[in-house]
Design a protein around this motif. Sequence first.
Motif, PDB file in Angstrom:
ATOM      1  N   PRO A   1      40.738  40.032  73.744  1.00 38.26           N
ATOM      2  CA  PRO A   1      40.382  41.366  73.233  1.00 38.26           C
ATOM      3  C   PRO A   1      40.571  42.504  74.221  1.00 38.26           C
ATOM      4  N   VAL A   2      40.291  42.277  75.488  1.00 39.50           N
ATOM      5  CA  VAL A   2      40.348  43.365  76.460  1.00 39.50           C
ATOM      6  C   VAL A   2      41.777  43.893  76.632  1.00 39.50           C
ATOM      7  N   LEU A   3      42.791  43.085  76.319  1.00 32.38           N
ATOM      8  CA  LEU A   3      44.167  43.538  76.473  1.00 32.38           C
ATOM      9  C   LEU A   3      44.497  44.690  75.534  1.00 32.38           C
ATOM     10  N   ALA A   4      43.706  44.854  74.490  1.00 35.53           N
ATOM     11  CA  ALA A   4      43.943  45.956  73.539  1.00 35.53           C
ATOM     12  C   ALA A   4      43.398  47.283  74.053  1.00 35.53           C
ATOM     13  N   LEU A   5      42.913  47.320  75.285  1.00 33.50           N
ATOM     14  CA  LEU A   5      42.341  48.563  75.820  1.00 33.50           C
ATOM     15  C   LEU A   5      43.373  49.688  75.811  1.00 33.50           C
ATOM     16  N   THR A   6      44.609  49.371  76.193  1.00 37.68           N
ATOM     17  CA  THR A   6      45.647  50.399  76.233  1.00 37.68           C
ATOM     18  C   THR A   6      46.213  50.692  74.843  1.00 37.68           C
ATOM     19  N   ALA A   7      45.667  50.043  73.817  1.00 38.20           N
ATOM     20  CA  ALA A   7      46.113  50.289  72.438  1.00 38.20           C
ATOM     21  C   ALA A   7      45.012  50.935  71.607  1.00 38.20           C
TER      22      ALA A   7
ATOM     23  N   LYS B   1      32.590  45.178  71.110  1.00 37.21           N
ATOM     24  CA  LYS B   1      33.087  43.815  70.888  1.00 37.21           C
ATOM     25  C   LYS B   1      33.864  43.286  72.091  1.00 37.21           C
ATOM     26  N   ALA B   2      34.536  44.189  72.800  1.00 33.95           N
ATOM     27  CA  ALA B   2      35.427  43.766  73.886  1.00 33.95           C
ATOM     28  C   ALA B   2      34.672  43.362  75.141  1.00 33.95           C
ATOM     29  N   GLY B   3      33.464  43.896  75.337  1.00 35.17           N
ATOM     30  CA  GLY B   3      32.659  43.464  76.464  1.00 35.17           C
ATOM     31  C   GLY B   3      32.546  44.445  77.612  1.00 35.17           C
ATOM     32  N   SER B   4      31.843  44.014  78.650  1.00 35.73           N
ATOM     33  CA  SER B   4      31.461  44.902  79.753  1.00 35.73           C
ATOM     34  C   SER B   4      32.654  45.381  80.572  1.00 35.73           C
ATOM     35  N   ASP B   5      33.660  44.530  80.753  1.00 40.24           N
ATOM     36  CA  ASP B   5      34.832  44.957  81.526  1.00 40.24           C
ATOM     37  C   ASP B   5      35.510  46.149  80.859  1.00 40.24           C
ATOM     38  N   ALA B   6      35.701  46.046  79.556  1.00 39.37           N
ATOM     39  CA  ALA B   6      36.340  47.131  78.812  1.00 39.37           C
ATOM     40  C   ALA B   6      35.494  48.393  78.874  1.00 39.37           C
ATOM     41  N   GLN B   7      34.191  48.250  78.729  1.00 43.36           N
ATOM     42  CA  GLN B   7      33.289  49.402  78.761  1.00 43.36           C
ATOM     43  C   GLN B   7      33.320  50.093  80.118  1.00 43.36           C
ATOM     44  N   ALA B   8      33.387  49.318  81.192  1.00 42.08           N
ATOM     45  CA  ALA B   8      33.422  49.893  82.537  1.00 42.08           C
ATOM     46  C   ALA B   8      34.716  50.673  82.773  1.00 42.08           C
ATOM     47  N   ILE B   9      35.832  50.118  82.302  1.00 41.27           N
ATOM     48  CA  ILE B   9      37.127  50.800  82.467  1.00 41.27           C
ATOM     49  C   ILE B   9      37.136  52.103  81.673  1.00 41.27           C
ATOM     50  N   LEU B  10      36.647  52.056  80.442  1.00 41.53           N
ATOM     51  CA  LEU B  10      36.591  53.262  79.621  1.00 41.53           C
ATOM     52  C   LEU B  10      35.735  54.337  80.272  1.00 41.53           C
ATOM     53  N   SER B  11      34.608  53.927  80.817  1.00 44.34           N
ATOM     54  CA  SER B  11      33.706  54.873  81.469  1.00 44.34           C
ATOM     55  C   SER B  11      34.398  55.565  82.648  1.00 44.34           C
TER      56      SER B  11
END
Length: 329
Positions: free
Chosen positions: A99-105, A311-321
Amino acid sequence: MKKLLIVLTGLMFALTVFSNAMAKTKWDLHLNYPAGNFHSKGAQKFADEVAKATNGELTIVLHPGASLGFKGPELLRAVAEGQLAVAEIPTGMVEGDAPVLALTAQPFISTNAFEQRLLYQLSKPVYAQNLKKFNQMTLYTSVWPFSGIYTQRQIQSEADLKGLKMRVYDGTGLAFGETTGIAARKMPFSEVYPAMKAGLLDSMYTSSVSGVDAKAWEVLKYFTPINIVGPVNMINVNQAAWDKLDTKTQSIVLEIAAQMEDDMWNLAGDMDRKSLATLMENGMLINPVSKAFRAQLNAIGEKLRGEWAQKAGSDAQAILSEYYKITGR
């Protein structure tokens, strides 16, 4: 004795030739798009430079147009399992496995290529960690021009989106469709034209470049540059295949890959401008997005990104922040 010496010499020569032949490595590269697409042309340039710099010790054979038979969502596992040595993998298409790979999408997260590359650079360490679980690593990435929507009728507001039967290519498109009342269908690019002709679709969501590839003007009338996402493609190699290369060859490949990544990200803007001109030359009407419509789209994007991050988790949330802090969003 002389005959024996000749035989031994011949045998040694044959063994040397056989050994050299065995030392050479060939990778088959799965590509999703036609040979004429700028991503495929970039991959060909990469393959040519690798072959030249390694004196043919590593050759990369291209298979454009998904001719090896794999679809986007299958590619992460195909490389992980060694079915493919190397493949072009769109980040947004494989979120079912990672799921986290969709961050750039994510929708409407960037407004230009600089912001999109910043987002990728922030995501890169987490991407690498996740790809390691799938027995692969990224050689280089490239980016598409931002995706808009192709339609039969003019789209000027969120309300106009309702009821469209739209082809999308990732989970972001499906989520966008569910939120706006679009009947979104995820399907390979190769199936879009027949579906349009059959009346199963009346619109699609893709870039200006893909619109040219598909000759969208033959079946659709308007292109609205809503800029929902600038999709990122990874060229990923199976870890076992990579580990079989000697360290000198690995260093050569990584050096070429780093330059290729810069070239491909810089090329996206030029390709967008050229493709928009081609669309207009062929009668496609470019429908500008008003400030009011943009505000509606930004609100949709904020909502969908928040739901995805949970849904994607803490890693995704930290990057977005971190990304929001840098860009002031």
